[in-house]
Write an enzyme that holds these catalytic residues in place. Structure first.
Site, PDB file in Angstrom:
ATOM      1  N   TRP A  31      38.669 -59.409  37.083  1.00 55.94           N
ATOM      2  CA  TRP A  31      36.965 -59.105  37.645  1.00 55.94           C
ATOM      3  C   TRP A  31      36.346 -59.462  37.337  1.00 55.94           C
ATOM      4  CZ3 TRP A  31      35.138 -54.604  39.376  1.00 55.94           C
ATOM      5  CH2 TRP A  31      33.783 -53.695  39.608  1.00 55.94           C
ATOM      6  N   ASP A  34      28.363 -58.031  35.139  1.00 52.56           N
ATOM      7  CA  ASP A  34      27.102 -58.633  35.334  1.00 52.56           C
ATOM      8  C   ASP A  34      27.403 -60.294  35.101  1.00 52.56           C
ATOM      9  OD1 ASP A  34      26.758 -56.277  34.745  1.00 52.56           O
ATOM     10  OD2 ASP A  34      26.130 -55.879  32.981  1.00 52.56           O
ATOM     11  N   GLN A  50      30.635 -61.064  32.454  1.00 51.42           N
ATOM     12  CA  GLN A  50      31.412 -59.651  32.247  1.00 51.42           C
ATOM     13  C   GLN A  50      33.420 -60.334  32.753  1.00 51.42           C
ATOM     14  OE1 GLN A  50      30.297 -56.677  29.724  1.00 51.42           O
ATOM     15  NE2 GLN A  50      29.791 -59.174  29.330  1.00 51.42           N
TER      16      GLN A  50
HETATM   17  C1  FRU Z   1      25.821 -53.357  33.575  1.00 50.95           C
HETATM   18  C2  FRU Z   1      26.711 -52.733  32.482  1.00 50.95           C
HETATM   19  C3  FRU Z   1      26.153 -53.774  31.009  1.00 50.95           C
HETATM   20  C4  FRU Z   1      27.587 -53.605  30.545  1.00 50.95           C
HETATM   21  C5  FRU Z   1      28.368 -54.209  31.401  1.00 50.95           C
HETATM   22  C6  FRU Z   1      29.751 -53.739  30.707  1.00 50.95           C
HETATM   23  O1  FRU Z   1      26.829 -53.469  34.372  1.00 50.95           O
HETATM   24  O2  FRU Z   1      27.306 -51.675  32.498  1.00 50.95           O
HETATM   25  O3  FRU Z   1      25.048 -51.707  30.631  1.00 50.95           O
HETATM   26  O4  FRU Z   1      26.379 -54.214  29.442  1.00 50.95           O
HETATM   27  O5  FRU Z   1      28.079 -53.816  32.619  1.00 50.95           O
HETATM   28  O6  FRU Z   1      30.917 -54.382  31.392  1.00 50.95           O
END
Ligand code: FRU
Length: 481
Positions: A31, A34, A50
């Site tokens: 997965w 961001d 992420q």
């Molecule tokens: C946005 C978010 C961010 C956070 C991240 C966690 O998509 O919610 O605010 O840092 O994803 O994965």
């Protein structure tokens, strides 16, 4: 799980590149959400994301890492951050990066839990990791913590630092909300990147613009200071915002003495089904480039056999024209053009295919003109079973996308419409397809629409249709890496 364990798992389980989009950033397995740390460092462009390698669902956040010279051809690098410490055990959340004399500095949100009267509560603080472009060492104390915030700011939703340097000073914007759920963006400053000072709440919802304002970004285009953020839980507003998670930009001015931000306008950054958490970087050649998560939090789907979930948009060069942001695919994509097909003044009267106009990895521009029609449509990624329909309703001035027949087997949002207008009686639409995505650039980037499709790859026809007569200029290339 440590970085070592994550890299070992990825090495063992990574999937064949052919199972994934060709030139959009995806993870080796698992997965992603961001984009993080989009930055230039020692001759390369770095992008982090992420990352939860262990499943196709969101989980304890790592930072995945890719690198490129041209933002089209990316190479995978080892995972850069893993949630291993007490202060980031709940996740290494989004953040940014900057090239410094001390090395490549990542600024990210460490998420942890503290004991409190009610049991446990989340804390989000901003941390630094320093590296050489491959390996990163975390500093163990936060550089910006919830304790620095004014009383009414949430310490629970305080995340996604975006750092930049201006006139020998460092700045950071961080996403936040008030304790009563009003989205806002906070500004911090520093002389040395290690010691930070809270400056101000530079922008705040009037109560109608959603809860946490996630993933802020701040930069200057021409003489305007642009503030980007991704508000959660917006209410739909005409054709500008849709329900749920949106990404928007404010056009305004920051007073650099008082750190007060005033703005005139707010717009959506994209009008498609899948676009969130955009982040920009400034390249040494002066281009400001934006990249976003090509996915939606509320409305995503993974086909049963797919072992990866999530990708990035194509990086886009942004500029400011007539009071608005213009987005164009980075020009480097042209280096991968093959098999040019071109038609001028091609007349469409009925449903038809056009010789050599098809494909799932293409860059195709249409200039649409004519006065004797109400609707013109394209079925992309088409065969007997599937089609993603893009319809221009000339009399209403809207462009619709409908992915109901794009391989989706869940009750997710499949339709979205946006306002468009012709320039000198021509509507120009550029379509970039990369297996599982359709990105549309209207009138040279005046508006964009980013969308994921789940259609099997053998559906690759393109069908044109109109209720009257349409004249088309068509230019199409395959993208080959
Ligand atoms: C946005 C978010 C961010 C956070 C991240 C966690 O998509 O919610 O605010 O840092 O994803 O994965």
């Amino acid at each position: 799980m440590s970085i070592k364990e994550a890299n070992k798992y990825i090495e063992k389980n990574k999937i064949d590149k052919n199972e994934k989009p060709l030139f959009h950033v995806t993870a080796p397995i698992g997965w992603i959400n961001d984009p993080n740390g989009f930055s230039y460092y020692k001759g390369n462009i770095h992008l982090f994301y992420q990352y939860h390698p262990y499943s196709i669902n969101w989980g304890p956040m790592h930072w995945g890492h890719v690198m490129s010279k041209d933002m089209i051809n990316w190479v995978d690098l080892p995972v850069a951050l893993a949630p291993t410490e007490e202060f980031d055990k709940e996740g290494c959340f989004s953040g940014s990066a900057i090239e410094t004399e001390k090395g490549h500095i990542l600024v990210y949100t460490g998420v942890s839990k503290i004991k409190c009267e009610a049991g446990e509560e989340i804390r989000q603080n901003q941390y630094i990791a320093v590296g050489d472009g491959v390996k990163y060492e975390k500093l163990t104390t936060p550089v910006v913590s919830g304790n620095m915030l004014p009383e009414n700011c949430s310490k629970i939703d305080f995340r996604d630092p975006k750092i930049w340097k201006e006139n020998e000073k460092y700045y950071m914007v961080v996403g936040n909300k008030t304790k009563d759920n009003i989205g806002q963006v906070l500004l911090f400053s520093s002389d040395n990147i290690m010691e930070w000072k809270f400056e101000n709440v530079i922008c705040k919802s009037d109560g109608t613009l959603g809860h946490v304002w996630e993933c802020p970004d701040f930069f200057t285009l021409l003489d305007k200071d642009i503030l980007i953020c991704s508000p959660q839980n917006l209410k739909a507003k005409e054709y500008e915002f849709h329900n749920g998670h949106n990404s928007v930009y404010f056009v305004g001015k920051l007073d650099r003495d008082k750190y007060e931000y005033t703005y005139d306008d707010i717009y959506s950054l994209d009008y498609g089904l899948d676009f969130y958490a955009p982040q920009t970087t400034l390249l040494p050649d002066g281009r400001r480039v934006l990249i976003a998560w090509l996915q939606s939090w509320d409305s995503l789907y993974t086909p049963e056999s797919q072992k990866w979930q999530g990708m990035m948009t194509l990086p886009r060069e942004i500029s400011f024209v007539n009071g608005k942001i213009i987005q164009k695919p980075v020009k480097e994509i042209e280096n991968y053009y093959q098999n040019k097909v071109q038609y001028e003044d091609y007349i469409i009267k009925d449903r038809c295919k056009i010789p050599n106009i098809d494909g799932r990895i293409i860059d195709m521009t249409l200039e649409i003109s004519g006065n004797n029609y109400n609707e013109f449509s394209l079925d992309l990624a088409n065969n007997d079973e599937y089609a993603t329909k893009v319809t221009y309703k000339k009399n209403k001035g809207i462009l619709e996308i409908d992915r109901n027949y794009s391989g989706v087997k869940k009750d997710i949002v499949c339709y979205r419409a946006m306002k468009v207008s012709e320039k000198n009686n021509v509507l120009k639409l550029r379509f970039i397809l990369d297996k599982n995505s359709i990105e549309i650039f209207v009138n040279d980037g005046e508006k964009t629409s980013s969308n994921v499709i789940y259609t099997p790859l053998n559906a690759k026809d393109i069908i044109f249709d109109t209720d009257g007569q349409v004249q088309l200029n068509i230019l199409k290339y395959d993208i080959v890496l």
